[in-house]
Scaffold this motif. Sequence first.
Motif, mmCIF file in Angstrom:
data_model
loop_
_atom_site.group_PDB
_atom_site.id
_atom_site.type_symbol
_atom_site.label_atom_id
_atom_site.label_comp_id
_atom_site.label_asym_id
_atom_site.label_seq_id
_atom_site.Cartn_x
_atom_site.Cartn_y
_atom_site.Cartn_z
ATOM 1 N N GLY A 70 -10.998 10.168 16.942
ATOM 2 C CA GLY A 70 -10.886 9.106 15.955
ATOM 3 C C GLY A 70 -12.041 9.058 14.976
ATOM 4 N N PHE A 71 -12.884 10.090 14.985
ATOM 5 C CA PHE A 71 -14.051 10.143 14.104
ATOM 6 C C PHE A 71 -13.606 10.189 12.631
ATOM 7 N N PRO A 72 -14.282 9.473 11.723
ATOM 8 C CA PRO A 72 -15.516 8.716 11.920
ATOM 9 C C PRO A 72 -15.323 7.233 12.254
ATOM 10 N N GLN A 73 -14.093 6.741 12.189
ATOM 11 C CA GLN A 73 -13.873 5.322 12.488
ATOM 12 C C GLN A 73 -14.171 5.000 13.950
ATOM 13 N N ALA A 74 -13.915 5.944 14.830
ATOM 14 C CA ALA A 74 -14.186 5.784 16.258
ATOM 15 C C ALA A 74 -14.977 7.006 16.716
ATOM 16 N N GLY A 75 -14.942 7.278 18.017
ATOM 17 C CA GLY A 75 -15.653 8.443 18.526
ATOM 18 C C GLY A 75 -17.060 8.106 18.978
ATOM 19 N N PRO A 76 -17.918 9.113 19.156
ATOM 20 C CA PRO A 76 -19.267 8.899 19.684
ATOM 21 C C PRO A 76 -20.093 7.971 18.790
ATOM 22 N N ALA A 77 -20.999 7.248 19.417
ATOM 23 C CA ALA A 77 -21.887 6.354 18.682
ATOM 24 C C ALA A 77 -22.862 7.149 17.825
ATOM 25 N N ASP A 78 -23.352 6.519 16.766
ATOM 26 C CA ASP A 78 -24.385 7.145 15.951
ATOM 27 C C ASP A 78 -25.572 7.523 16.824
ATOM 28 N N GLY A 79 -26.167 8.671 16.531
ATOM 29 C CA GLY A 79 -27.289 9.170 17.307
ATOM 30 C C GLY A 79 -26.880 9.949 18.534
ATOM 31 N N LYS A 80 -25.565 9.893 18.867
ATOM 32 C CA LYS A 80 -25.057 10.607 20.040
ATOM 33 C C LYS A 80 -23.870 11.494 19.680
ATOM 34 N N ILE A 81 -23.740 11.808 18.405
ATOM 35 C CA ILE A 81 -22.568 12.540 17.920
ATOM 36 C C ILE A 81 -22.593 13.997 18.378
ATOM 37 N N CYS A 82 -23.742 14.642 18.312
ATOM 38 C CA CYS A 82 -23.807 16.071 18.653
ATOM 39 C C CYS A 82 -23.538 16.328 20.133
ATOM 40 N N ALA A 83 -23.716 15.298 20.975
ATOM 41 C CA ALA A 83 -23.409 15.407 22.398
ATOM 42 C C ALA A 83 -22.073 14.765 22.732
ATOM 43 N N ALA A 84 -21.317 14.376 21.708
ATOM 44 C CA ALA A 84 -20.004 13.740 21.888
ATOM 45 C C ALA A 84 -20.096 12.461 22.723
ATOM 46 N N GLY A 85 -21.270 11.822 22.718
ATOM 47 C CA GLY A 85 -21.448 10.592 23.460
ATOM 48 C C GLY A 85 -21.577 10.774 24.962
ATOM 49 N N ASP A 86 -21.757 12.011 25.414
ATOM 50 C CA ASP A 86 -21.844 12.330 26.837
ATOM 51 C C ASP A 86 -23.299 12.618 27.195
ATOM 52 N N SER A 87 -23.864 11.822 28.098
ATOM 53 C CA SER A 87 -25.283 11.948 28.430
ATOM 54 C C SER A 87 -25.635 13.300 29.033
ATOM 55 N N ARG A 88 -24.655 14.014 29.583
ATOM 56 C CA ARG A 88 -24.938 15.342 30.140
ATOM 57 C C ARG A 88 -25.427 16.308 29.077
ATOM 58 N N LEU A 179 -26.724 20.012 8.187
ATOM 59 C CA LEU A 179 -26.043 20.113 9.471
ATOM 60 C C LEU A 179 -24.544 20.012 9.233
ATOM 61 N N ILE A 180 -23.792 20.914 9.837
ATOM 62 C CA ILE A 180 -22.332 20.893 9.767
ATOM 63 C C ILE A 180 -21.801 20.395 11.102
ATOM 64 N N LEU A 181 -20.978 19.360 11.037
ATOM 65 C CA LEU A 181 -20.326 18.817 12.224
ATOM 66 C C LEU A 181 -18.868 19.264 12.221
ATOM 67 N N ALA A 182 -18.480 20.037 13.248
ATOM 68 C CA ALA A 182 -17.092 20.458 13.416
ATOM 69 C C ALA A 182 -16.439 19.567 14.456
ATOM 70 N N VAL A 183 -15.278 19.026 14.113
ATOM 71 C CA VAL A 183 -14.550 18.135 15.014
ATOM 72 C C VAL A 183 -13.179 18.748 15.300
ATOM 73 N N TRP A 184 -12.934 19.052 16.567
ATOM 74 C CA TRP A 184 -11.649 19.612 16.998
ATOM 75 C C TRP A 184 -10.845 18.486 17.634
ATOM 76 N N ASP A 185 -9.831 17.999 16.943
ATOM 77 C CA ASP A 185 -9.014 16.882 17.420
ATOM 78 C C ASP A 185 -7.848 17.401 18.262
ATOM 79 N N ILE A 186 -7.794 16.981 19.522
ATOM 80 C CA ILE A 186 -6.733 17.396 20.434
ATOM 81 C C ILE A 186 -5.514 16.493 20.227
ATOM 82 N N ALA A 187 -4.323 17.097 20.226
ATOM 83 C CA ALA A 187 -3.109 16.353 19.889
ATOM 84 C C ALA A 187 -2.607 15.467 21.019
ATOM 85 N N ASP A 188 -2.709 15.923 22.263
ATOM 86 C CA ASP A 188 -2.053 15.203 23.352
ATOM 87 C C ASP A 188 -3.013 14.606 24.381
#
Length: 202
Positions: A70-88, A179-188
Amino acid sequence: MSSTFRMPGKKGLVLAAAAGLGLPLAVAAPALSHGYTTSPPSRSSLCNTGQVQNCGAVQWDPQSIEGPKGFPQAGPADGKICAAGDSRWAPLDDPRGGQWPAARLNSGQSFTFTWKLTAAHATTSFRYFITRNGWNPAQPLTRAALEPQPFLTQNYDGRQPPSNASHPGRLPAKQGRHLILAVWDIADTGNAFYLCSDVTFG
């Protein structure tokens, strides 16, 4: 595709036995799609090849940078985009003082973005965003640092991409480090993959 610009393992045997006994099962759906950009190389790719050290677990799992879509309206929080919001994968959000290795590109040139997909999936689109002029590479990535619209979109309309996906297009007119941000949106599923690539325009 349109463009705008085996044998069961132990777990399987246990589940089969439980089903045979009529026991209730709660099985999480597996993540079936994984992948990362190789040209320009994403931060996770650089960690995987050892070009960048101290990356944590992403060194062995560069294809799993997955978070809510849902980026940019939704998705990872600012500052955590490159990690997709996953602390790992938090080391990917660390700008390292703006010193990530950067691929050299030419402003406005034709360029083909490439991906290594270790598990493809039904796909809505691949979208490519770039930072605004004057952004600060020493700060974690935010939406405000990005141009509001992707400069390249490859629509798949639910089809599955090949394992070595490529997306030709034209780079925007930029100078210096970006910086280039690539977003792969999964359909299902409700997720997308987020890959950050550091680049320098000559």
